[in-house]
Design a protein around this motif. Structure first.
Motif, PDB file in Angstrom:
ATOM      1  N   THR A 156       7.898   1.228   2.638  1.00 32.13           N
ATOM      2  CA  THR A 156       6.856   1.968   3.488  1.00 32.13           C
ATOM      3  C   THR A 156       7.043   1.682   5.019  1.00 32.13           C
ATOM      4  OG1 THR A 156       4.481   2.204   3.836  1.00 32.13           O
ATOM      5  CG2 THR A 156       5.088  -0.226   3.297  1.00 32.13           C
ATOM      6  N   PRO A 157       7.061   2.570   5.881  1.00 35.23           N
ATOM      7  CA  PRO A 157       6.768   4.043   5.546  1.00 35.23           C
ATOM      8  C   PRO A 157       8.099   4.859   5.588  1.00 35.23           C
ATOM      9  CG  PRO A 157       6.898   3.868   7.933  1.00 35.23           C
ATOM     10  CD  PRO A 157       7.137   2.415   7.378  1.00 35.23           C
ATOM     11  N   THR A 201       0.858   8.891   1.800  1.00 35.35           N
ATOM     12  CA  THR A 201       0.860   7.185   1.439  1.00 35.35           C
ATOM     13  C   THR A 201      -0.155   6.932   0.580  1.00 35.35           C
ATOM     14  OG1 THR A 201       1.457   6.998   3.904  1.00 35.35           O
ATOM     15  CG2 THR A 201       0.369   5.026   2.903  1.00 35.35           C
TER      16      THR A 201
END
Length: 293
Positions: free
Chosen positions: A154-155, A196
């Motif tokens: 992430t990200p 996300t």
């Protein structure tokens, strides 16, 4: 089919609903990277046969239930969502159907709340304990599951998937999902925070508890062209069902069974529901504890 908002303590879930209000209730749980729209062919078929069908956009996919922390997507929270949604709908018992991540949630829910789940149908996803065994003993499954490790970045994962007009995200569907549905999923997951939240299902960490065999009548549908789940875990799954069990193999079908082979899946699902129509009618059965809180 109409849209429905379901208010719970966790937030408001968006859902698709169809069928007569007095019909036998069926809850459909989608996986990654989709929404309740993935079940549109099953919703239509079930509603036409008199079932009351609800397909929610699960935690993170519904904007009204989109916590920021990965730990808020652990399996116990997802099972709690199923319990809360069905309680809000006024369903003391219901038939449960899941695909991909929705299948994992369905297995855990059937284990945690056997008195409420009338029947279980899982598409693609093996029983979690069967998958765990395969990951320890089967090199093929370890290779198939490596993407899960990659997607925990992430990200970086979000940036890669959404770059170049979401080219990598589109590739996940492997050309097996109808184009209009794939475009709807991409639009949905391209909104701020949506992808996300969906990837946080992979980042949430291991369950705090363990899952045993399920006791409810179970239909498990696996396809030979599934890139995520191999033969070892699929065949091991039957060892983790104590109730009546039916295992169906679809030849030369990919992971995206509900949309690639809707006619076959609808037939199997309707047969399963009719066969076990009298199971699990105890409306007063208390909720069991979720595997974690």
């Amino acid at each position: 089919m109409t849209e429905l908002s379901i208010s719970t303590d966790a937030g408001v879930f968006d859902a698709i609903v169809a069928g007569p209000p007095e019909g036998r209730p069926v809850l459909l749980l989608h996986g990654f990277p989709q929404t309740g729209l993935a079940w549109q062919r099953q919703i239509a078929a079930l509603a036409a046969h008199g079932y009351r069908v609800v397909a929610p956009d699960q935690r993170g996919y519904s904007p009204g239930v989109r916590p920021l922390r990965p730990e808020d997507f652990r399996i116990g929270r997802l099972v709690d969502d199923v319990a809360a949604i069905t309680e809000e709908l006024g369903w003391p018992t219901f038939d449960l159907v899941g695909h991909d991540w929705g299948g994992a949630v369905a297995w855990w829910t059937a284990h945690s709340h056997p008195g409420r789940v009338r029947t279980l149908t899982v598409v693609s996803t093996p029983h979690p304990a069967a998958l765990s065994t395969a990951l320890r003993t089967d090199q093929d499954q370890r290779e198939r599951s490596h993407y899960m490790i990659d997607w925990r970045e992430t990200p970086a994962t979000e940036e890669r998937m959404l770059a170049h007009d979401a080219r990598q995200l589109r590739e996940v569907y492997a050309g097996k999902v109808p184009q209009d549905s794939a475009e709807a999923y991409v639009r949905h997951l391209s909104r701020p925070g949506a992808l996300t939240a969906a990837l946080n299902w992979y980042r949430a960490g291991r369950p705090d508890g363990s899952i045993g065999a399920v006791d409810v009548p179970t239909l498990y549908v696996w396809s030979t062209g599934d890139r995520a789940f191999g033969r070892a875990a699929a065949h091991e799954t039957g060892q983790w069902v104590n109730g009546p069990y039916r295992f169906e193999i679809l030849r030369d079908v990919s992971h995206w069974v509900p949309e690639e082979a809707p006619g076959t899946l609808n037939r199997l699902l309707l047969e399963h529901l009719r066969t076990h129509g009298e199971f699990g009618t105890a409306a007063s059965t208390p909720l069991a504890d979720s595997p974690e809180r």
